[in-house]
Design a protein around this motif. Structure first.
Motif, PDB file in Angstrom:
ATOM      1  N   GLU A 149       0.839  -1.198   0.000  1.00 34.04           N
ATOM      2  CA  GLU A 149       0.000   0.000   0.000  1.00 34.04           C
ATOM      3  C   GLU A 149       0.877   1.253   0.000  1.00 34.04           C
ATOM      4  OE1 GLU A 149      -2.688  -0.038   3.225  1.00 34.04           O
ATOM      5  OE2 GLU A 149      -3.767  -1.832   2.540  1.00 34.04           O
ATOM      6  N   PRO A 150       0.480   2.283  -0.735  1.00 34.34           N
ATOM      7  CA  PRO A 150       1.289   3.514  -0.778  1.00 34.34           C
ATOM      8  C   PRO A 150       1.563   4.117   0.596  1.00 34.34           C
ATOM      9  CG  PRO A 150      -0.336   3.540  -2.531  1.00 34.34           C
ATOM     10  CD  PRO A 150      -0.646   2.337  -1.687  1.00 34.34           C
ATOM     11  N   ILE A 151       0.602   4.029   1.538  1.00 36.60           N
ATOM     12  CA  ILE A 151       0.830   4.598   2.860  1.00 36.60           C
ATOM     13  C   ILE A 151       1.916   3.829   3.602  1.00 36.60           C
ATOM     14  CG2 ILE A 151      -1.067   3.237   3.802  1.00 36.60           C
ATOM     15  CD1 ILE A 151       0.249   6.657   5.015  1.00 36.60           C
ATOM     16  N   THR A 152       1.961   2.499   3.412  1.00 38.72           N
ATOM     17  CA  THR A 152       3.023   1.701   4.048  1.00 38.72           C
ATOM     18  C   THR A 152       4.382   2.045   3.467  1.00 38.72           C
ATOM     19  OG1 THR A 152       1.416  -0.089   4.386  1.00 38.72           O
ATOM     20  CG2 THR A 152       3.754  -0.640   4.574  1.00 38.72           C
ATOM     21  N   TRP A 153       4.435   2.162   2.155  1.00 36.28           N
ATOM     22  CA  TRP A 153       5.692   2.547   1.504  1.00 36.28           C
ATOM     23  C   TRP A 153       6.144   3.927   1.983  1.00 36.28           C
ATOM     24  CZ3 TRP A 153       9.803   1.305  -1.353  1.00 36.28           C
ATOM     25  CH2 TRP A 153      10.449   2.305  -2.051  1.00 36.28           C
ATOM     26  N   PHE A 154       5.216   4.868   2.011  1.00 33.28           N
ATOM     27  CA  PHE A 154       5.552   6.217   2.457  1.00 33.28           C
ATOM     28  C   PHE A 154       6.043   6.206   3.902  1.00 33.28           C
ATOM     29  CE2 PHE A 154       4.315  10.130   4.631  1.00 33.28           C
ATOM     30  CZ  PHE A 154       4.968  11.083   3.863  1.00 33.28           C
ATOM     31  N   ALA A 155       5.431   5.372   4.752  1.00 39.85           N
ATOM     32  CA  ALA A 155       5.828   5.322   6.157  1.00 39.85           C
ATOM     33  C   ALA A 155       7.282   4.868   6.304  1.00 39.85           C
ATOM     34  CB  ALA A 155       4.893   4.395   6.926  1.00 39.85           C
ATOM     35  N   TYR A 156       7.670   3.861   5.546  1.00 41.22           N
ATOM     36  CA  TYR A 156       9.053   3.376   5.660  1.00 41.22           C
ATOM     37  C   TYR A 156      10.040   4.351   5.033  1.00 41.22           C
ATOM     38  CZ  TYR A 156       7.897  -1.162   7.639  1.00 41.22           C
ATOM     39  OH  TYR A 156       7.481  -2.161   8.494  1.00 41.22           O
ATOM     40  N   VAL A 157       9.649   4.980   3.928  1.00 37.63           N
ATOM     41  CA  VAL A 157      10.534   5.999   3.348  1.00 37.63           C
ATOM     42  C   VAL A 157      10.716   7.152   4.318  1.00 37.63           C
ATOM     43  CG1 VAL A 157      10.734   7.701   1.488  1.00 37.63           C
ATOM     44  CG2 VAL A 157       9.983   5.380   0.967  1.00 37.63           C
ATOM     45  N   PHE A 158       9.639   7.575   4.958  1.00 35.12           N
ATOM     46  CA  PHE A 158       9.728   8.646   5.943  1.00 35.12           C
ATOM     47  C   PHE A 158      10.604   8.240   7.116  1.00 35.12           C
ATOM     48  CE2 PHE A 158       7.909  10.981   9.624  1.00 35.12           C
ATOM     49  CZ  PHE A 158       8.201  12.267   9.196  1.00 35.12           C
ATOM     50  N   ALA A 159      10.487   6.978   7.549  1.00 33.01           N
ATOM     51  CA  ALA A 159      11.320   6.487   8.641  1.00 33.01           C
ATOM     52  C   ALA A 159      12.798   6.485   8.257  1.00 33.01           C
ATOM     53  CB  ALA A 159      10.875   5.089   9.046  1.00 33.01           C
ATOM     54  N   LEU A 160      13.101   6.052   7.040  1.00 35.86           N
ATOM     55  CA  LEU A 160      14.495   6.050   6.602  1.00 35.86           C
ATOM     56  C   LEU A 160      15.044   7.470   6.475  1.00 35.86           C
ATOM     57  CD1 LEU A 160      14.424   3.211   3.905  1.00 35.86           C
ATOM     58  CD2 LEU A 160      15.400   3.122   6.214  1.00 35.86           C
ATOM     59  N   CYS A 161      14.206   8.405   6.048  1.00 36.17           N
ATOM     60  CA  CYS A 161      14.651   9.804   5.975  1.00 36.17           C
ATOM     61  C   CYS A 161      14.972  10.340   7.364  1.00 36.17           C
ATOM     62  CB  CYS A 161      13.583  10.659   5.312  1.00 36.17           C
ATOM     63  SG  CYS A 161      13.357  10.328   3.542  1.00 36.17           S
ATOM     64  N   LEU A 190       2.709   8.857  -3.188  1.00 36.80           N
ATOM     65  CA  LEU A 190       3.704   8.380  -4.136  1.00 36.80           C
ATOM     66  C   LEU A 190       4.502   9.522  -4.746  1.00 36.80           C
ATOM     67  CD1 LEU A 190       1.716   5.557  -5.988  1.00 36.80           C
ATOM     68  CD2 LEU A 190       3.527   5.306  -4.292  1.00 36.80           C
ATOM     69  N   THR A 191       3.861  10.667  -4.928  1.00 41.95           N
ATOM     70  CA  THR A 191       4.599  11.828  -5.430  1.00 41.95           C
ATOM     71  C   THR A 191       5.693  12.231  -4.457  1.00 41.95           C
ATOM     72  OG1 THR A 191       2.663  12.627  -6.639  1.00 41.95           O
ATOM     73  CG2 THR A 191       4.398  14.226  -6.162  1.00 41.95           C
ATOM     74  N   LEU A 192       5.384  12.209  -3.164  1.00 39.69           N
ATOM     75  CA  LEU A 192       6.374  12.602  -2.163  1.00 39.69           C
ATOM     76  C   LEU A 192       7.459  11.551  -1.979  1.00 39.69           C
ATOM     77  CD1 LEU A 192       3.999  14.128   0.559  1.00 39.69           C
ATOM     78  CD2 LEU A 192       5.428  15.352  -1.077  1.00 39.69           C
ATOM     79  N   SER A 193       7.088  10.277  -1.970  1.00 41.10           N
ATOM     80  CA  SER A 193       8.051   9.220  -1.645  1.00 41.10           C
ATOM     81  C   SER A 193       8.806   8.706  -2.856  1.00 41.10           C
ATOM     82  CB  SER A 193       7.330   8.047  -0.965  1.00 41.10           C
ATOM     83  OG  SER A 193       6.289   7.555  -1.791  1.00 41.10           O
TER      84      SER A 193
END
Length: 532
Positions: A114-126, A179-182
């Motif tokens: 899910e895009p929200i899950t992907w965004f959450a992990y990208v945000f965590a890595l950032c 998805l645009t942000l991540s």
């Protein structure tokens, strides 16, 4: 040599005639192999695409709108401006290959992650990256051990707790915005910097903003053409925006090659005009088995309804797992063996065994995966993790060898210059050797992944299912792959309809993926060689 045959000391008899015969024998063998392979591919592609089933008007329309203009413009540029001809072909090829990979990425976000899950992990890595950079800024205030522990704690805390907090929010942006942000932001940074060339900081930021805004239009553009926001955003981020940035940046660097954009416009415009014309005139196209339904449908007991979608998704997940396991291990081993390990009997023994392991049949690695991961460790058979680990063992020697060759290609004078400026060995490797060798390392890794994606025997040995009707959603899910699905159609469902339809179509899709991966490796290799 003045005579036909002569005798040179320490080399024995040298014959110019024998050398000429040997050269022509090699040429004949090469031509025979190329012709045989071409005939086989044409035979398979004809069964899969069936071009002769199209109306004569369909062929005539595309001949007038695409083939003849492309040949005319291409021939003119090839004779007068070869650099522009290559640039135009590169633009079209980049768009075609990136669009194909964009489809695979869109598949992940539509059915697997899910895009929200992907965004959450990208945000965590950032956040983890920001924390590590902040800790490194304190290098003079804290000892190395304290900085190492703090950096590790920052990464673990971010990865373990931040995704759960983000996904538990009651309200969050739409999938297109996430998805645009991540996905779009890092791509826009690269595209903007390349397109801006040597402009100032403001123009670079403006270029990045334009690229990011173009990705953000995915939701609106998709609605106009009947595509949902997720695939539309992914295609813009992975295919269209990078191709446009490459074209703009290349033209700004080499203004004399602008004619190449005209060549690309002739190809792309001719394709669009031809498609619109045949649709308006009512000409029926080829009755191809490789169509949208074949690519987006699951397996079926009838060849007419059989699809490759779960196998495509399984191959993508396997390749992601293989890359995540083999790339750091292979590169790390190559760096140690090439830069740190002493030249003694042990390292020579390891070198010989790595070279031997690169030639071991793939079925042996399947038995190794079955014995180690399934029997000894007690893991379930046929899962994404076990399949990826087994294929990672298969290509690990290849990754190590290619990475070592790339490291050896770095001139030793660059290392000595770094040491002369007071850098340590690790600083030299990190800042001098690895950046210089990275294109070669990446090329070798892509070629190794191209071998892994076409393997069937290791997956059969670890008990991967031949047929799946849905995509795997996690690492412990059962997984199939494209070569395994084709094998099932040719064996378990052996019949004339499958032999004449599903099997050729699956082979064509698999070959397109392999050729696309190899083309990326070839482009990287050529660019690396031209920069040296």
């Amino acid at each position: 040599m003045a005579t036909e045959r002569g005798k040179i000391e320490d080399f024995g008899h040298v014959s110019r005639t024998v050398g000429t015969v040997f050269r022509y024998l090699l040429l004949a063998a090469t031509l025979f192999g190329i012709v045989a392979l071409t005939v086989l591919l044409i035979y398979v592609a004809n069964d899969a695409i069936q071009p002769l089933t199209a109306d004569p008007g369909w062929h005539l329309t595309f001949l007038l709108t695409l083939v003849l203009p492309t040949l005319a413009v291409g021939a003119y540029l090839f004779r007068t401006d070869p650099a522009s001809f290559r640039f135009g072909g590169a633009v079209v090829g980049t768009l075609a290959v990136s669009t194909m990979f964009a489809g695979g990425v869109a598949m992940l976000f539509v059915d697997i992650v899910e895009p929200i899950t992907w965004f959450a992990y990208v945000f965590a890595l950032c956040l983890a990256f920001v924390g590590v950079v902040g800790i490194e800024r304190l290098d003079r205030r804290l000892p190395f051990l304290a900085r190492f522990v703090a950096a590790g704690a920052a990464v673990l805390l971010s990865v373990l707790f931040v995704p759960g907090l983000v996904t538990s929010l009651p309200v969050y942006p739409s999938d297109g915005v996430l998805l645009t942000l991540s996905v779009g932001t890092p791509i826009a940074l690269v595209v903007g910097r390349y397109a801006a060339v040597d402009d100032g900081r403001r123009r670079r930021l403006a270029a990045v903003g334009v690229a990011l805004a173009a990705v953000g239009l995915g939701a609106f553009v998709g609605a106009l053409v009947g595509v949902t926001p997720v695939p539309a955003t992914v295609v813009l981020a992975v295919a269209i925006v990078p191709t446009g940035g490459y074209a703009v940046g290349h033209v700004r660097r080499f203004p004399e090659r602008r004619a190449g954009l005209g060549f690309a416009a002739v190809i792309l415009g001719g394709t669009v005009v031809g498609a619109v014309a045949v649709d308006a005139l009512g000409f029926a196209g080829p009755q191809s088995w490789v169509d949208w339904g074949f690519l987006t449908s699951a397996h079926s007991g009838t060849a007419a309804d059989a699809g490759l979608y779960p196998a495509i998704g399984g191959s993508i997940l396997l390749m992601v797992t293989v890359a995540a396991l083999s790339f750091p291990l292979g590169v790390g081993a190559a760096v140690y063996l090439e830069e740190y390990a002493p030249d003694n009997r042990l390292t020579r023994f390891i070198d010989v065994n790595i070279s031997n392991l690169a030639g071991v049949p793939s079925v042996v690695y399947g038995l190794l995966g079955l014995g180690v991961f399934v029997t000894y460790l007690g893991q379930p058979t046929g899962t994404v993790l076990i399949g990826g680990a087994t294929l990672a063992l298969l290509i690990l020697p290849i990754v190590i060898i290619s990475a070592r060759e790339a490291l050896r290609s770095v001139p030793d004078s660059m290392r000595q210059a770094s040491y002369g400026m007071g850098a340590t060995r690790w600083q030299t490797i990190k800042n001098v050797v690895l950046p210089r060798a990275f294109p070669g390392i990446l090329t070798g890794t892509i070629l190794a992944l191209g071998r892994a994606i076409g393997e069937t025997a290791p997956l059969i040995m670890i008990g991967a299912p031949n047929v799946l009707f849905s995509l795997p959603t996690e690492l412990s899910s059962k997984v199939s792959a494209m070569p395994l699905q084709v094998y099932a159609w040719a064996s378990l469902f052996a019949s004339d309809p499958f032999y004449q339809a599903a099997v050729p179509a699956g082979v064509v899709v698999l070959l397109v993926v392999l050729l696309s991966m190899n083309s990326i490796a070839i482009v990287l290799r050529n660019k690396y060689q031209s920069d040296r």
